[in-house]
Design a protein around this motif. Structure first.
Motif, short mmCIF file in Angstrom:
data_model
loop_
_atom_site.label_atom_id
_atom_site.label_comp_id
_atom_site.label_asym_id
_atom_site.label_seq_id
_atom_site.Cartn_x
_atom_site.Cartn_y
_atom_site.Cartn_z
N ARG A 116 0.87 -1.18 0.00
CA ARG A 116 0.00 0.00 0.00
C ARG A 116 0.91 1.23 0.00
NH1 ARG A 116 -5.39 -0.64 2.17
NH2 ARG A 116 -5.82 -2.80 2.74
N THR A 118 1.93 5.07 0.57
CA THR A 118 1.60 6.24 1.38
C THR A 118 1.36 7.43 0.45
OG1 THR A 118 3.88 6.98 1.58
CG2 THR A 118 3.11 5.37 3.21
N ARG A 119 0.90 8.54 1.02
CA ARG A 119 0.70 9.74 0.21
C ARG A 119 2.01 10.18 -0.43
NH1 ARG A 119 -1.95 12.79 3.67
NH2 ARG A 119 -3.91 12.05 2.82
N ASP A 120 3.11 10.15 0.32
CA ASP A 120 4.39 10.55 -0.24
C ASP A 120 4.83 9.60 -1.34
OD1 ASP A 120 4.58 12.77 1.37
OD2 ASP A 120 5.86 11.80 2.88
N ASP A 121 4.63 8.29 -1.13
CA ASP A 121 5.01 7.31 -2.15
C ASP A 121 4.24 7.54 -3.44
OD1 ASP A 121 6.76 6.08 -0.41
OD2 ASP A 121 5.35 4.52 0.19
N LEU A 149 -6.02 9.50 -1.48
CA LEU A 149 -4.63 9.16 -1.22
C LEU A 149 -3.71 10.35 -1.44
CD1 LEU A 149 -2.49 7.00 -0.57
CD2 LEU A 149 -2.40 6.47 -3.02
#
Length: 347
Positions: A116, A118-121, A149
């Motif tokens: 999953r 993250t927002r940064d990813d 997201l």
């Protein structure tokens, strides 16, 4: 594809410039310095004459290093991982069975690196990209999952009413990352074909990620599976022709599959009459048989909403057609992980 005029121009330039160069080489072969000086001069002249027909170097550099442009063909291991992206497990969410939750089996996640984001990813993966999703209300739900997201909760909540304005398009941006997200209201297959053949062909650039889906409106209002299949073939042809005249790879293309339909829960008599299991199976067969999907040699990678909605079960839908956000969260993460694999990029 290079135009006929460009081809004639290139041929004329070659005749005018390379023939004298060859003759010069023949007569100047005894004077190596003079020959190579002449060759350098003629080569520069060739470059000047041919430059109008070639893409600029900055464009090639940008294209080569774009985060969502694949640098090399996928390996066999990457292909096998993409083929099992939909193999998710469903369970009651904690605490006390509050809804449903999905996950990849730990062994599969470890082998293929599924995760999953993250927002940064996700922002890093999509940095500088244009994401376009076109279709019906199901496509809106996928866009909502993506906005939840990419944006902070308050911004995503503020965007939702605008996104769900009836029969309208929607645009969002993440300026800090240069990300653009567009939803195009296109409930019928002819809308999608027009988008591909006209709107995007005239645009100065194509989306980096293109997600299309249709079928629910056709099933309800037309109820003719073979006609739907013919329309799908037109979409596939239009998508295959969506190529830039410059040597830039085409968009990453995804097809949003039809969800499981729970007929008794549908909210109108017309839906209950036309949108039954038999008709859904017929429409799914057309998707399988019309070479629209990558596995069949087509342009689109399937986002199998049908499989995911069946896994989440009946408790994940209130109207038998539209599913809870958790289903589209799974769809979105499957798409993003496919992009990671296709782009040869690991977050």
């Amino acid at each position: 594809m290079v135009s006929a005029a460009a081809q004639v121009g290139v041929l004329a330039a070659c005749v005018v410039l390379f023939v004298p160069m060859g003759l010069a080489g023949w007569h100047l072969s005894r004077n190596k310095v003079l020959f190579f000086s002449g060759a350098l001069f003629v080569s520069l002249a060739v470059g000047v004459h041919l430059s109008p027909y070639l893409p600029s170097l900055p464009h090639l550099l940008v294209s080569s290093f774009h985060p969502l442009r694949p640098a090399a063909p996928s390996s066999s291991s990457s292909a096998s991982c993409i083929s099992v992206l939909h193999r998710v497990s469903w369970a009651d969410a904690e605490p006390h069975g509050g809804g449903r939750a999905w996950s990849w089996p730990p062994s599969l996640a470890a082998t293929c690196g599924f995760a999953r984001l993250t927002r940064d990813d996700a922002s890093t993966l999509l940095n500088g990209s244009w994401v376009m999703v076109a279709g019906d209300s199901q496509a809106r739900l996928l866009v909502l999952a993506l906005l939840r997201l990419l944006l902070d909760p308050a911004a995503a909540a503020a965007a939702e009413p605008e996104l769900f304005r009836r029969h309208s398009d929607y645009h969002a941006a993440v300026p800090a990352r240069g990300i653009s997200v567009d939803f195009i209201w296109a409930p019928f297959e002819s809308n999608l074909t027009r988008l591909l053949r006209e709107d995007l062909r005239l645009a100065p650039r194509t989306p980096d990620v293109l997600v299309l889906g249709s079928g629910l409106w056709h099933m309800l209002h037309v109820t003719d599976a073979p006609q739907y299949g013919e329309a799908l073939a037109s979409i596939a042809d239009a998508a295959n022709s969506l190529r830039s005249p410059l040597p830039v790879p085409p968009p990453h293309m995804f097809w949003l599959g039809l969800p499981r339909l729970v007929n008794p829960m549908l909210n109108t008599d017309a839906k209950k009459e036309h949108m039954n299991d038999t008709m859904l199976q017929a429409y799914d067969r057309e998707v399988d048989e019309r070479c629209i999907l990558r596995r069949d040699g087509g342009p689109f990678r399937l986002l199998d909403v049908g499989k995911l909605s069946r896994g989440c079960e009946q408790q994940c839908t209130a109207d038998g057609m539209h599913y809870n956000g958790v289903v589209y969260d799974a769809v979105m993460h499957i798409m993003l992980n496919a992009l990671v694999i296709e782009s040869q990029q690991r977050i």
